[in-house]
Design a protein around this motif. Structure first.
Motif, PDB file in Angstrom:
ATOM      1  N   VAL A   1      32.770  67.521  31.489  1.00 33.76           N
ATOM      2  CA  VAL A   1      33.243  66.141  31.543  1.00 33.76           C
ATOM      3  C   VAL A   1      33.888  65.829  30.197  1.00 33.76           C
ATOM      4  CG1 VAL A   1      32.550  63.714  31.692  1.00 33.76           C
ATOM      5  CG2 VAL A   1      31.525  65.411  33.227  1.00 33.76           C
ATOM      6  N   VAL A   2      35.201  65.561  30.218  1.00 34.90           N
ATOM      7  CA  VAL A   2      35.993  65.389  28.995  1.00 34.90           C
ATOM      8  C   VAL A   2      36.619  64.001  28.986  1.00 34.90           C
ATOM      9  CG1 VAL A   2      37.897  66.310  27.619  1.00 34.90           C
ATOM     10  CG2 VAL A   2      36.464  67.870  28.974  1.00 34.90           C
ATOM     11  N   THR A   3      36.614  63.356  27.837  1.00 29.83           N
ATOM     12  CA  THR A   3      37.174  62.006  27.737  1.00 29.83           C
ATOM     13  C   THR A   3      38.700  62.050  27.797  1.00 29.83           C
ATOM     14  OG1 THR A   3      37.179  62.127  25.329  1.00 29.83           O
ATOM     15  CG2 THR A   3      35.264  61.147  26.359  1.00 29.83           C
ATOM     16  N   VAL A   4      39.281  61.086  28.498  1.00 31.23           N
ATOM     17  CA  VAL A   4      40.743  60.959  28.566  1.00 31.23           C
ATOM     18  C   VAL A   4      41.232  59.790  27.714  1.00 31.23           C
ATOM     19  CG1 VAL A   4      40.898  62.024  30.834  1.00 31.23           C
ATOM     20  CG2 VAL A   4      40.550  59.545  30.655  1.00 31.23           C
ATOM     21  N   ARG A   5      40.300  59.026  27.198  1.00 27.53           N
ATOM     22  CA  ARG A   5      40.627  57.906  26.292  1.00 27.53           C
ATOM     23  C   ARG A   5      39.395  57.657  25.428  1.00 27.53           C
ATOM     24  NH1 ARG A   5      40.082  56.045  31.269  1.00 27.53           N
ATOM     25  NH2 ARG A   5      42.339  56.064  31.565  1.00 27.53           N
ATOM     26  N   PRO A   6      39.571  56.985  24.290  1.00 24.77           N
ATOM     27  CA  PRO A   6      38.403  56.736  23.433  1.00 24.77           C
ATOM     28  C   PRO A   6      37.407  55.791  24.093  1.00 24.77           C
ATOM     29  CG  PRO A   6      40.339  55.587  22.587  1.00 24.77           C
ATOM     30  CD  PRO A   6      40.814  56.446  23.711  1.00 24.77           C
TER      31      PRO A   6
ATOM     32  N   THR B   1      39.093  60.686  22.203  1.00 28.79           N
ATOM     33  CA  THR B   1      39.884  61.294  23.266  1.00 28.79           C
ATOM     34  C   THR B   1      39.812  62.818  23.174  1.00 28.79           C
ATOM     35  OG1 THR B   1      41.409  59.423  23.266  1.00 28.79           O
ATOM     36  CG2 THR B   1      42.186  61.463  24.288  1.00 28.79           C
ATOM     37  N   GLY B   2      39.576  63.466  24.310  1.00 30.97           N
ATOM     38  CA  GLY B   2      39.500  64.917  24.342  1.00 30.97           C
ATOM     39  C   GLY B   2      38.136  65.488  24.019  1.00 30.97           C
ATOM     40  N   GLU B   3      37.172  64.647  23.756  1.00 21.96           N
ATOM     41  CA  GLU B   3      35.827  65.129  23.426  1.00 21.96           C
ATOM     42  C   GLU B   3      35.080  65.518  24.708  1.00 21.96           C
ATOM     43  OE1 GLU B   3      31.728  63.324  21.453  1.00 21.96           O
ATOM     44  OE2 GLU B   3      33.663  62.460  20.901  1.00 21.96           O
ATOM     45  N   THR B   4      34.386  66.661  24.660  1.00 16.22           N
ATOM     46  CA  THR B   4      33.567  67.086  25.791  1.00 16.22           C
ATOM     47  C   THR B   4      32.230  66.363  25.732  1.00 16.22           C
ATOM     48  OG1 THR B   4      34.617  69.264  25.868  1.00 16.22           O
ATOM     49  CG2 THR B   4      32.465  69.033  26.948  1.00 16.22           C
ATOM     50  N   LEU B   5      32.010  65.502  26.692  1.00 18.81           N
ATOM     51  CA  LEU B   5      30.774  64.725  26.732  1.00 18.81           C
ATOM     52  C   LEU B   5      29.630  65.517  27.340  1.00 18.81           C
ATOM     53  CD1 LEU B   5      32.088  61.246  27.953  1.00 18.81           C
ATOM     54  CD2 LEU B   5      31.737  62.028  25.614  1.00 18.81           C
ATOM     55  N   LEU B   6      29.917  66.285  28.395  1.00 16.54           N
ATOM     56  CA  LEU B   6      28.886  67.022  29.115  1.00 16.54           C
ATOM     57  C   LEU B   6      29.385  68.433  29.395  1.00 16.54           C
ATOM     58  CD1 LEU B   6      27.968  64.246  31.718  1.00 16.54           C
ATOM     59  CD2 LEU B   6      26.676  64.845  29.666  1.00 16.54           C
ATOM     60  N   GLU B   7      28.556  69.421  29.060  1.00 17.14           N
ATOM     61  CA  GLU B   7      28.897  70.816  29.282  1.00 17.14           C
ATOM     62  C   GLU B   7      28.409  71.274  30.655  1.00 17.14           C
ATOM     63  OE1 GLU B   7      30.642  72.734  27.436  1.00 17.14           O
ATOM     64  OE2 GLU B   7      30.600  71.902  25.385  1.00 17.14           O
ATOM     65  N   PRO B   8      29.112  72.231  31.276  1.00 18.73           N
ATOM     66  CA  PRO B   8      28.612  72.799  32.525  1.00 18.73           C
ATOM     67  C   PRO B   8      27.209  73.378  32.329  1.00 18.73           C
ATOM     68  CG  PRO B   8      30.860  73.516  32.121  1.00 18.73           C
ATOM     69  CD  PRO B   8      30.400  72.818  30.870  1.00 18.73           C
ATOM     70  N   GLY B   9      26.358  73.207  33.332  1.00 21.21           N
ATOM     71  CA  GLY B   9      24.996  73.721  33.245  1.00 21.21           C
ATOM     72  C   GLY B   9      23.970  72.672  32.913  1.00 21.21           C
ATOM     73  N   VAL B  10      24.413  71.489  32.462  1.00 23.50           N
ATOM     74  CA  VAL B  10      23.448  70.437  32.169  1.00 23.50           C
ATOM     75  C   VAL B  10      22.917  69.876  33.482  1.00 23.50           C
ATOM     76  CG1 VAL B  10      25.133  68.538  32.091  1.00 23.50           C
ATOM     77  CG2 VAL B  10      23.022  68.350  30.806  1.00 23.50           C
TER      78      VAL B  10
ATOM     79  N   ALA C   1      25.809  57.851  32.976  1.00 23.21           N
ATOM     80  CA  ALA C   1      26.454  56.715  32.311  1.00 23.21           C
ATOM     81  C   ALA C   1      27.671  57.163  31.509  1.00 23.21           C
ATOM     82  CB  ALA C   1      25.451  56.011  31.397  1.00 23.21           C
ATOM     83  N   SER C   2      27.582  58.319  30.865  1.00 28.01           N
ATOM     84  CA  SER C   2      28.719  58.830  30.092  1.00 28.01           C
ATOM     85  C   SER C   2      29.909  59.125  30.993  1.00 28.01           C
ATOM     86  CB  SER C   2      28.312  60.099  29.335  1.00 28.01           C
ATOM     87  OG  SER C   2      27.391  59.798  28.313  1.00 28.01           O
TER      88      SER C   2
END
Length: 433
Positions: A53-58, A160-169, A177-178
């Motif tokens: 899950v990656v952010t597309v905006r701040p 922007t562009g930060e990975t909030l959640l990695e696969p496997g969580v 919520a994120s």
């Protein structure tokens, strides 16, 4: 479908494999096997995430007010004496201020509202004196506020562009919520792992059946169903198998074609009536057997076709411990989750006990508050059939192969049951010595 275990990854060149080596072999070879699907956020709690899950905006998307109050530009403010500003408008959450702002003007602002352009500081409303000067209202901002006070910055939660959640969580409410905060209404998840649960033994009765001499009720299957559910998989109870090799082989063969994994309790040794290991050898391939641990030494890992088979001992305590240490991480990884490593807390022992060297041991224990400090008290009896020891324990003491004695006051590794998603029985006993 991806193979669940690599056929040539295990070498059976010793009678008993050390605990850590067994874990590392499994960790390096077991891979996710379930398909993926898009799941609405309202239904993803407890599921394993399949894609990042990656952010597309701040987050937040704009500077905003952290309190109800008055926004102003710190460059026009006298921090030593305070300043008075004409109130030129209002900004509320979802309704930003649109008009021009004079060089020394203030905007009435509410929590969550976007900061008007050029304004960078908010004074809390209870600290501000508002007065009328002719047709206008003025806000007196008291001295002492720092530039940027009570302002949340755009992107302070995530850029922007930060990975909030990695696969496997395994998705928790805060993870959901994120995902929602960046506008997603669904995420890619692995389908739940399908696990068959089998018990073996002519002496086994299912709960609810009439008791007779020489019999024992099956505590393992209901316990395993709860443990598997807590691990995020779907457990199906296939019943009790008699001590007949042909029937054990038939059940394993049938289940291997319908399930991702089989967890079977009992029949894991080499006795005359222990058929599980022999059936795995005949139908598929056995990869691991006999681990240098207590409880749970006669444990087997293998596969029949593309189905993983995990053979557990028959005693409930051994089943419980082996599930937590071995089966749970294997099922989690097969289900698409990251390999789970339970936390270990170093705490002083409140007992003295000898131990046999050369094997890893897991002792049931309780936490006790003594003289204002947490200590670990070992359950006084060690029998693998004592379900009461699991019920009364808060977790496990893990002791390495080289340990031969624990003395009172020694630091030991304590693994709380709460780390596995259960164990909230904790009600500390306080003692003074």
């Amino acid at each position: 479908m991806t193979a669940k275990l690599v056929n040539d990854c295990f070498v059976l060149d010793r009678d008993r494999l050390p605990h850590r080596e067994a874990l590392e072999i499994l960790k390096s070879r077991v891979t996710p096997v379930t398909r993926t699907e898009q799941v609405p956020l309202a239904q993803v709690a407890g599921r394993f995430l399949a894609e990042p899950v990656v952010t597309v905006r701040p987050i937040p998307a704009h500077d905003n007010a952290a309190v109800d109050g008055y926004a102003f530009a710190s460059a026009t403010y006298d921090a030593a004496k305070g300043s008075a500003f004409p109130i030129v408008g209002e900004a509320a959450a979802g309704h930003p201020f649109q008009g021009p702002i004079p060089a020394a003007g203030a905007v009435r602002i509410f929590t969550g509202a976007a900061m008007p352009a050029g304004l960078d500081t908010v004074a809390m409303q209870e600290d501000v004196q508002v007065e009328e000067r002719g047709p206008d209202c003025w806000a007196f901002i008291p001295p002492g506020l720092k530039a940027g006070a009570n302002r949340r910055l755009a992107g302070e939660d995530a850029e922007t562009g930060e990975t909030l959640l990695e696969p496997g969580v395994r998705l928790r409410p805060q993870d959901i919520a994120s995902a929602a905060a960046i506008g997603l209404n669904s995420v890619a998840c692995h389908l739940p792992l399908k696990v068959a649960v089998l018990s073996t033994g002519d002496e086994i009765l299912r709960p609810g059946e009439a008791f007779s001499a020489g019999k024992v009720y099956d505590a393992n299957a209901p316990m395993l169903q709860g443990l598997i559910a807590a691990a995020g998989a779907k457990a199906i109870d296939l019943g009790v198998l008699p001590d007949t090799r042909e029937l054990v082989a038939e059940a394993l063969s049938d289940a291997s074609g319908a399930f991702d994994a089989i967890v079977i309790s009992g029949g894991a040794s080499q006795g005359q009536e222990d058929h599980v290991v022999a059936c795995i050898d005949a139908l598929g391939q056995r990869h691991l057997w006999q681990i240098a641990i207590k409880p749970g030494r006669p444990m087997s890992f293998g596969q029949i076709g593309d189905c993983v088979v995990l053979g557990l001992p028959g005693n409930p305590v051994a089943v419980f411990v082996c599930f937590l240490m071995y089966v749970r991480p294997v099922l989690t990884r097969l289900a698409g989750g990251a390999w789970p490593e339970p936390p270990r807390y170093s705490l002083p022992a409140d007992f003295t006990q000898k131990k046999k060297a050369g094997r890893r041991e897991f002792w049931r224990a309780r936490l006790v508050e003594k003289n204002g400090r947490l200590v670990v008290a070992k359950f006084p009896r060690d029998g693998s059939g004592l379900i009461s020891s699991l019920r009364e324990a808060d977790g496990l003491i893990e002791l390495g192969e080289n340990v031969e004695e624990v003395r009172k006051g020694d630091e030991v590794d304590f693994i709380p049951f709460s780390a596995f998603g259960f164990g909230d029985r904790l009600n500390l006993t306080s003692e003074v010595s």
